[in-house]
Design a protein around this motif. Sequence first.
Motif, PDB file in Angstrom:
ATOM      1  N   GLY A 188      -9.080  -6.685   9.476  1.00 48.72           N
ATOM      2  CA  GLY A 188      -9.388  -5.830   8.336  1.00 48.72           C
ATOM      3  C   GLY A 188      -8.525  -4.583   8.367  1.00 48.72           C
ATOM      4  O   GLY A 188      -8.098  -4.138   9.435  1.00 48.72           O
ATOM      5  N   LEU A 189      -8.277  -4.038   7.192  1.00 48.29           N
ATOM      6  CA  LEU A 189      -7.552  -2.774   7.071  1.00 48.29           C
ATOM      7  C   LEU A 189      -8.398  -1.814   6.267  1.00 48.29           C
ATOM      8  O   LEU A 189      -8.792  -2.111   5.132  1.00 48.29           O
ATOM      9  CB  LEU A 189      -6.198  -2.989   6.386  1.00 48.29           C
ATOM     10  CG  LEU A 189      -5.186  -3.840   7.141  1.00 48.29           C
ATOM     11  CD1 LEU A 189      -3.994  -4.177   6.240  1.00 48.29           C
ATOM     12  CD2 LEU A 189      -4.720  -3.134   8.404  1.00 48.29           C
ATOM     13  N   LEU A 190      -8.692  -0.688   6.859  1.00 48.64           N
ATOM     14  CA  LEU A 190      -9.414   0.397   6.207  1.00 48.64           C
ATOM     15  C   LEU A 190      -8.347   1.385   5.757  1.00 48.64           C
ATOM     16  O   LEU A 190      -7.617   1.940   6.593  1.00 48.64           O
ATOM     17  CB  LEU A 190     -10.388   1.020   7.207  1.00 48.64           C
ATOM     18  CG  LEU A 190     -11.285   2.152   6.754  1.00 48.64           C
ATOM     19  CD1 LEU A 190     -12.113   1.779   5.541  1.00 48.64           C
ATOM     20  CD2 LEU A 190     -12.202   2.564   7.907  1.00 48.64           C
ATOM     21  N   LEU A 191      -8.200   1.561   4.449  1.00 49.30           N
ATOM     22  CA  LEU A 191      -7.122   2.368   3.894  1.00 49.30           C
ATOM     23  C   LEU A 191      -7.677   3.550   3.107  1.00 49.30           C
ATOM     24  O   LEU A 191      -8.403   3.368   2.134  1.00 49.30           O
ATOM     25  CB  LEU A 191      -6.249   1.521   2.959  1.00 49.30           C
ATOM     26  CG  LEU A 191      -5.636   0.249   3.548  1.00 49.30           C
ATOM     27  CD1 LEU A 191      -4.970  -0.578   2.452  1.00 49.30           C
ATOM     28  CD2 LEU A 191      -4.643   0.600   4.634  1.00 49.30           C
ATOM     29  N   ASN A 192      -7.329   4.763   3.523  1.00 52.45           N
ATOM     30  CA  ASN A 192      -7.711   5.967   2.805  1.00 52.45           C
ATOM     31  C   ASN A 192      -6.479   6.502   2.078  1.00 52.45           C
ATOM     32  O   ASN A 192      -5.526   6.958   2.700  1.00 52.45           O
ATOM     33  CB  ASN A 192      -8.249   7.031   3.773  1.00 52.45           C
ATOM     34  CG  ASN A 192      -8.689   8.284   3.048  1.00 52.45           C
ATOM     35  OD1 ASN A 192      -8.872   8.281   1.832  1.00 52.45           O
ATOM     36  ND2 ASN A 192      -8.855   9.361   3.788  1.00 52.45           N
ATOM     37  N   ALA A 239       0.837  -1.209   0.000  1.00 52.26           N
ATOM     38  CA  ALA A 239       0.000   0.000   0.000  1.00 52.26           C
ATOM     39  C   ALA A 239       0.867   1.254   0.000  1.00 52.26           C
ATOM     40  O   ALA A 239       0.577   2.217  -0.711  1.00 52.26           O
ATOM     41  CB  ALA A 239      -0.941  -0.006   1.205  1.00 52.26           C
ATOM     42  N   TYR A 240       1.942   1.243   0.792  1.00 48.62           N
ATOM     43  CA  TYR A 240       2.863   2.388   0.803  1.00 48.62           C
ATOM     44  C   TYR A 240       3.513   2.570  -0.559  1.00 48.62           C
ATOM     45  O   TYR A 240       3.671   3.706  -1.026  1.00 48.62           O
ATOM     46  CB  TYR A 240       3.933   2.211   1.886  1.00 48.62           C
ATOM     47  CG  TYR A 240       3.478   2.611   3.267  1.00 48.62           C
ATOM     48  CD1 TYR A 240       3.257   3.958   3.599  1.00 48.62           C
ATOM     49  CD2 TYR A 240       3.269   1.656   4.255  1.00 48.62           C
ATOM     50  CE1 TYR A 240       2.836   4.329   4.863  1.00 48.62           C
ATOM     51  CE2 TYR A 240       2.845   2.018   5.530  1.00 48.62           C
ATOM     52  CZ  TYR A 240       2.640   3.347   5.821  1.00 48.62           C
ATOM     53  OH  TYR A 240       2.219   3.718   7.082  1.00 48.62           O
ATOM     54  N   GLN A 241       3.892   1.474  -1.219  1.00 46.69           N
ATOM     55  CA  GLN A 241       4.491   1.574  -2.550  1.00 46.69           C
ATOM     56  C   GLN A 241       3.522   2.212  -3.540  1.00 46.69           C
ATOM     57  O   GLN A 241       3.905   3.096  -4.315  1.00 46.69           O
ATOM     58  CB  GLN A 241       4.900   0.186  -3.062  1.00 46.69           C
ATOM     59  CG  GLN A 241       6.069  -0.425  -2.345  1.00 46.69           C
ATOM     60  CD  GLN A 241       6.323  -1.871  -2.772  1.00 46.69           C
ATOM     61  OE1 GLN A 241       5.615  -2.421  -3.630  1.00 46.69           O
ATOM     62  NE2 GLN A 241       7.312  -2.495  -2.162  1.00 46.69           N
ATOM     63  N   VAL A 242       2.277   1.755  -3.502  1.00 44.16           N
ATOM     64  CA  VAL A 242       1.259   2.296  -4.412  1.00 44.16           C
ATOM     65  C   VAL A 242       1.033   3.776  -4.122  1.00 44.16           C
ATOM     66  O   VAL A 242       1.004   4.606  -5.037  1.00 44.16           O
ATOM     67  CB  VAL A 242      -0.061   1.497  -4.295  1.00 44.16           C
ATOM     68  CG1 VAL A 242      -1.205   2.206  -5.019  1.00 44.16           C
ATOM     69  CG2 VAL A 242       0.127   0.083  -4.833  1.00 44.16           C
ATOM     70  N   GLY A 249      -3.828   7.472   6.976  1.00 43.39           N
ATOM     71  CA  GLY A 249      -5.041   6.958   6.347  1.00 43.39           C
ATOM     72  C   GLY A 249      -5.287   5.485   6.624  1.00 43.39           C
ATOM     73  O   GLY A 249      -6.065   4.852   5.921  1.00 43.39           O
ATOM     74  N   ILE A 250      -4.617   4.936   7.632  1.00 45.16           N
ATOM     75  CA  ILE A 250      -4.741   3.505   7.930  1.00 45.16           C
ATOM     76  C   ILE A 250      -5.507   3.293   9.225  1.00 45.16           C
ATOM     77  O   ILE A 250      -5.199   3.917  10.236  1.00 45.16           O
ATOM     78  CB  ILE A 250      -3.356   2.845   8.063  1.00 45.16           C
ATOM     79  CG1 ILE A 250      -2.571   2.980   6.759  1.00 45.16           C
ATOM     80  CG2 ILE A 250      -3.494   1.376   8.466  1.00 45.16           C
ATOM     81  CD1 ILE A 250      -1.120   2.580   6.867  1.00 45.16           C
TER      82      ILE A 250
END
Length: 128
Positions: free
Chosen positions: A109-113, A19-22, A122-123
Motif C-alpha cells: 500500500g501507498l499512503l500519499l499526502n 503521483a509526482y506528475q499530478v 508525503g509518501i
Amino acid sequence: MAQSLTELNVISRQILACAYQVHTALGPGLLESAYKECLAYALTKSGLFVEKEKAMPLVYKEIRLEVGYRIDLLVNQQIVLELKSVEALTEVHLAQILTYMRLGNYKLGLLLNFNVASLKNGIRRVVL
C-alpha cells in the motif's frame, strides 16, 4: 493472480511517477478528491488498471458487513492507494490503510499526502 513483491515494486514506481506528475501540476492545497481523480486519470493513461472508491466489506466469521469502507484507489487489483490532503500524516491514517490491506489481503500500500511542498515528504510505503 498475485504478483511478487518485486513485480509490485515495479508498479509502485510507476504509481509514484504519476503521483509526482499530478503533484507538480497541481501543487499542495487542494481537496483530496481532486488529487484522486487526477491520479486515477494519470494511472489509467499509463496503462494501469484503476478502481476508484473500491468497496471493502468487513467479514467476521460467517457475517459479511457492507459498512461503507472504501479504498481510495486500487491499482491492478493489488496495490492500495490511500490519498490524503492533510497537515501531516498520523497513526490513524496508517491504521486505515493497514485495515484495508488486511481486509483485502493486499501486500503493498501507498499512503500519499498531497498537502506538502515536496511529495517525497508525503509518501509512506506499507508492506504486509
